[in-house]
Scaffold this active site. Structure first.
Site, short mmCIF file in Angstrom:
data_model
loop_
_atom_site.label_atom_id
_atom_site.label_comp_id
_atom_site.label_asym_id
_atom_site.label_seq_id
_atom_site.Cartn_x
_atom_site.Cartn_y
_atom_site.Cartn_z
N ARG A 125 0.86 -1.19 0.00
CA ARG A 125 0.00 0.00 0.00
C ARG A 125 0.90 1.25 0.00
NH1 ARG A 125 -1.85 0.39 6.42
NH2 ARG A 125 0.03 1.53 7.02
N TYR A 161 11.97 7.59 14.75
CA TYR A 161 11.83 7.77 13.30
C TYR A 161 12.97 8.65 12.77
CZ TYR A 161 9.39 8.55 8.84
OH TYR A 161 9.05 8.59 7.51
N LYS A 181 15.89 7.50 10.23
CA LYS A 181 15.99 8.09 8.88
C LYS A 181 17.33 8.82 8.68
CE LYS A 181 11.98 6.64 7.31
NZ LYS A 181 11.92 5.63 6.24
N THR A 197 -0.70 9.29 2.52
CA THR A 197 -0.76 7.82 2.62
C THR A 197 -1.41 7.46 3.96
OG1 THR A 197 1.32 7.49 3.81
CG2 THR A 197 1.47 7.63 1.40
N1 LIG Z 1 3.96 9.29 4.01
C1 LIG Z 1 4.89 10.21 4.19
O1 LIG Z 1 4.58 11.40 4.36
C2 LIG Z 1 6.35 9.84 4.20
C3 LIG Z 1 7.29 10.87 4.25
C4 LIG Z 1 8.64 10.55 4.25
C5 LIG Z 1 9.05 9.23 4.19
N2 LIG Z 1 8.11 8.23 4.14
C6 LIG Z 1 8.60 6.87 4.09
O2 LIG Z 1 8.07 6.21 2.95
C7 LIG Z 1 7.96 4.81 3.21
C8 LIG Z 1 6.54 4.36 2.88
O3 LIG Z 1 5.65 5.04 3.75
P1 LIG Z 1 4.08 5.17 3.48
O4 LIG Z 1 3.71 6.57 3.78
O5 LIG Z 1 3.73 4.58 2.18
O6 LIG Z 1 3.53 4.31 4.70
P2 LIG Z 1 2.48 3.11 4.74
O7 LIG Z 1 2.26 2.85 6.18
O8 LIG Z 1 1.32 3.40 3.88
O9 LIG Z 1 3.31 1.93 4.06
C9 LIG Z 1 4.39 1.31 4.70
C10 LIG Z 1 4.38 -0.15 4.33
O10 LIG Z 1 5.46 -0.81 5.01
C11 LIG Z 1 4.97 -2.06 5.47
N3 LIG Z 1 5.76 -2.57 6.59
C12 LIG Z 1 5.76 -2.13 7.87
N4 LIG Z 1 6.55 -2.90 8.62
C13 LIG Z 1 7.09 -3.85 7.79
C14 LIG Z 1 7.99 -4.92 7.96
N5 LIG Z 1 8.51 -5.22 9.17
N6 LIG Z 1 8.31 -5.67 6.89
C15 LIG Z 1 7.78 -5.42 5.67
N7 LIG Z 1 6.92 -4.41 5.44
C16 LIG Z 1 6.58 -3.64 6.49
C17 LIG Z 1 3.53 -1.76 5.89
O11 LIG Z 1 2.76 -2.96 6.02
C18 LIG Z 1 3.06 -0.85 4.76
O12 LIG Z 1 2.51 -1.57 3.69
C19 LIG Z 1 8.35 4.62 4.68
O13 LIG Z 1 9.71 4.25 4.76
C20 LIG Z 1 8.16 6.00 5.26
O14 LIG Z 1 8.95 6.22 6.41
C21 LIG Z 1 6.77 8.50 4.15
#
Ligand SMILES: NC(=O)c1ccc[n+]([C@@H]2O[C@H](COP(=O)([O-])OP(=O)(O)OC[C@H]3O[C@@H](n4cnc5c(N)ncnc54)[C@H](O)[C@@H]3O)[C@@H](O)[C@H]2O)c1
Length: 252
Positions: free
Chosen positions: A16, A152, A156, A187
């Protein structure tokens, strides 16, 4: 002809959110994609939607044995591995003095140890394929502090650092390693965030596919001279507070 035609790319946490957007765009641009996650129903549904060019493999990125299996599945199904997107991540918020130790360990395990294990496991396969590209997902919180997001932020910053040490070590073998630093992306992870805490100069959160465009670039040969680099995709969030130009008499 797609921009990553016939490249085999593994995206973790892709059931997702932003990872799913990466999988969709990479397949549209000609790649074969291995989607992994702990959300099996969503992951299997996405792979089914994407057809012959994608498979879903169950994987917890914190488990080193599962990494060996996932890399083997990629090579078995698609014949090689050219790219890895270390995307899986979690976030949790608490004041420093109340931050639960188990949450600290869990966040570091998924966000940082998962990236370390992923690079360790994927590098031999990427070398066997003749070289390739690794994209490690950091955040704007890997560039600055953020109250409450202690584990976090630490994870990061760690991802940003290990990207550079890895890039130096593997450059000679034709493997490039870069980090991306998304800002506020719409998301499930950010669904409960208070948007006033994020004064984005472009005035809105990003859609996940706007991050995928940078990932596509880093996985494609178009980025052949980038390694150890940081691409910030934040609508200007980290450059300062958006404001109108003050009147000249208030400056001079
Ligand atoms: N959404 C934001 O604003 C944002 C900003 C900066 C960075 N990020 C980074 O982008 C990446 C994706 O985030 P997102 O917003 O899509 O979040 P999300 O929660 O929608 O997706 C994260 C996915 O990682 C999976 N996951 C969690 N633990 C896991 C594990 N142990 N093994 C395998 N999969 C695992 C979850 O099941 C989920 O499908 C992350 O690394 C997040 O830190 C997101």
């Amino acid at each position: 002809m797609g921009r990553v035609n016939n490249k085999v790319i593994l995206v973790t946490g892709a059931a997702r959110g932003i990872g799913a957007a990466h999988a969709r765009l990479l397949v549209a641009e000609g790649a074969k994609v291995v989607i992994t996650d702990i959300l099996h129903i969503e992951g299997e549904a996405l792979a089914a939607q994407l057809g012959e060019s994608a498979i879903y493999v169950r994987q917890d990125v914190t488990q080193s044995g599962e990494w060996t299996e996932v890399i083997a599945s990629a090579e078995r199904r698609f014949g090689a591995l050219h790219g890895l997107v270390n995307n899986a991540g979690i976030a949790n918020v608490a004041p420093l003095e109340e931050f639960p130790l188990d949450q600290w360990h869990k966040t570091i395990a998924v966000n940082l140890t998962g990236v370390f294990l992923g690079m360790q496991a994927a590098l031999p396969a990427i070398r066997r394929a003749g070289g390739g590209s690794i994209v490690n997902v950091s955040s704007v919180e890997g560039l600055r502090g953020s109250a409450g997001l202690h584990a976090y932020v630490a994870s990061k910053f760690g991802v940003r650092g290990i990207t550079k040490s890895a890039a130096l070590e593997v450059a000679a073998s034709g493997v490039r390693v870069n980090s991306i630093h998304p800002g506020l992306i719409a998301t499930p992870m950010t669904a409960s965030f208070e948007s006033s805490l994020f004064p984005v100069p472009l005035g809105r959160p990003a859609e996940p596919q706007e991050v995928s465009q940078a990932v596509l670039f880093l996985l494609s040969d178009e980025s052949s001279y980038l390694t150890g680099s940081e691409i910030v995709i934040d609508g200007g969030l980290t450059i300062g507070v958006p404001r109108k130009c003050p009147a000249p008499e208030n400056i001079f």
